[in-house]
Scaffold this motif. Structure first.
Motif, short mmCIF file in Angstrom:
data_model
loop_
_atom_site.label_atom_id
_atom_site.label_comp_id
_atom_site.label_asym_id
_atom_site.label_seq_id
_atom_site.Cartn_x
_atom_site.Cartn_y
_atom_site.Cartn_z
N UNK A 96 29.51 58.33 -35.16
CA UNK A 96 28.84 58.67 -36.41
C UNK A 96 29.30 57.74 -37.52
N UNK A 97 30.59 57.42 -37.54
CA UNK A 97 31.11 56.47 -38.53
C UNK A 97 30.48 55.10 -38.34
N UNK A 98 30.29 54.68 -37.10
CA UNK A 98 29.64 53.39 -36.83
C UNK A 98 28.23 53.38 -37.40
N UNK A 99 27.46 54.43 -37.09
CA UNK A 99 26.09 54.50 -37.58
C UNK A 99 26.05 54.50 -39.11
N UNK A 100 26.96 55.23 -39.71
CA UNK A 100 26.97 55.31 -41.17
C UNK A 100 27.32 53.96 -41.79
#
Length: 395
Positions: free
Chosen positions: A319-323
């Motif tokens: 999720x951090x990567x996508x954000x």
């Protein structure tokens, strides 16, 4: 030494099944410690008449893993080598029909799982339980380790409004159960205890074990799950299937590396390493997928190196990567259109996440800590319900 349910039945020479007509749901990874496949073990008993193999059932990717990607269907038929009837549960039918089950005394299920809600083998089992309850046929589940461990649980829990073949019943993304424990959970929680589900529990496995500690052989349970490292990141990496990013399919490191032509891997790696996410490090990569998204095009991106599995949180990490990609590249990150795993109306990202709010939170760049709190709201209640269905101690 860990013994799977198959190892235990093999040591008993399948005495529990003597004189019965059995069906077997399995795939290429349904092997014993000595690498013998479940069908190889059963064939001599079938040929001697000590039991009857009334049919072999296979899940997504085929009985021996020959189909590469999602929504590539396969057909059953008569197996030329063994003469057995093979039934596909990833094609015209995902649930066994009454005709497939006709005449069976028991359906034996020996399937690996990866420990993530989206991995479809547990839903093939779910539909088999449903069909066998309706037909009055008992099931026998040969348990296997959860390769990413039986301790950590990570949300969000599936919203039933987003039920699909990557989630037919409310589970968190990382459920922390074995396939045998899930079978009992489903029987009680989804089917009100109807039918008969016997689990052949493992010997020598506890929840905190790494897969390496079991000393069991690793066989790819599906074509894009080549190693334990892949399985470790998969609960987060599968989210990428709902985007226009390459999740590394068409390379030798699916889900561990990701990217797209519009990404500068060095910038993205610096962004992500600056977040100090637990248990991992990001390294800039360039790669060119041979199939799948961006096939034949050079992609910049990152490789996710897991340094400490116990601390690593795959869902939060991806999720951090996508954000970060949304923050740096804006609308170049796209949510894909369907279909996805037989869901034709909802967006793939919402089907995978099991809700609509997670993608919105990424788009709105909400603080990662707030997303983490929200996505784990239902986990405590799930863990309480699941606890009564667990067979193995933590240590």
């Amino acid at each position: 030494m860990t013994l799977t349910g198959l190892d235990i039945l093999a040591r008993e020479n399948f005495d529990r099944c003597r004189g019965q007509r059995i069906g077997v749901l399995c795939n290429q990874a349904s092997i014993a410690r000595d690498f013998r496949h479940v069908i190889e073990i059963l064939l001599p008993l079938h040929r001697s008449g000590e039991l009857t193999l009334g049919g072999v059932f296979g899940p997504q990717h085929g009985l021996f893993g020959h189909t590469q990607d999602n929504m590539i269907e396969w057909s059953g038929g008569r197996d030329e080598r063994t003469g057995l009837s093979v039934f596909s549960l990833y094609g015209e039918h995902r649930k066994p029909t009454p005709e497939m089950l006709s005449g069976l005394d028991v359906l034996v299920i020996d399937l690996p799982d990866i420990g993530a809600r989206y991995y479809t083998f547990i839903w093939t089992m779910f539909l088999c339980i449903e069909a066998c309850v309706a037909a009055g046929i008992p099931l026998m589940i040969l348990d296997r380790p959860n390769p990413i461990g039986g301790m950590a649980v990570e949300g969000p829990v599936l919203d039933p409004a987003f039920a699909s073949f990557v989630g037919l019943f409310p589970l968190p993304i990382r459920h922390g159960m074995t396939i045998g424990e899930l079978a009992r959970f489903f029987q009680v929680e989804a089917f009100d205890g109807a039918g008969t589900v016997e689990t052949v529990v493992m010997a020598g496995w506890w929840r905190s074990m790494s897969y390496e500690q079991t000393a069991l052989p690793w066989v790819m349970p599906s074509p894009n799950m080549p190693t334990m490292e892949t399985a470790t990141v998969y609960p987060g990496g599968c989210l990428l299937e709902g985007t226009n990013l390459s999740e590394g399919r068409g390379t030798t490191k699916p889900f561990e590396q990701l990217g797209a032509p519009f990404i500068d891997g060095w910038d993205l790696a610096a962004d992500l390493n600056g977040l100090d996410l637990a248990g991992c490090l990001f390294r800039a990569v360039d790669f060119q997928p041979t199939s799948g998204k961006w096939a034949g095009e050079r992609c910049g991106g990152v490789f996710v190196h897991v340094l400490d599995r116990a601390m690593f949180r795959p869902v939060l990490t991806y999720l951090a990567i996508l954000q970060q990609i949304r923050r740096r590249y804006g609308e170049k990150l796209e949510w894909r259109e369907g279909p996805y795993e037989y869901e034709y109306l909802k967006r793939p990202i919402d089907v995978i996440a099991g809700n609509a709010w997670l993608a919105e939170a990424i788009d709105e760049l909400r603080p990662l800590a707030d997303i983490d709190t929200l996505m784990n709201e239902g986990v405590g209640a799930f863990v309480q319900r699941a606890e009564t269905h667990k067979s193995y101690p933590p240590f």
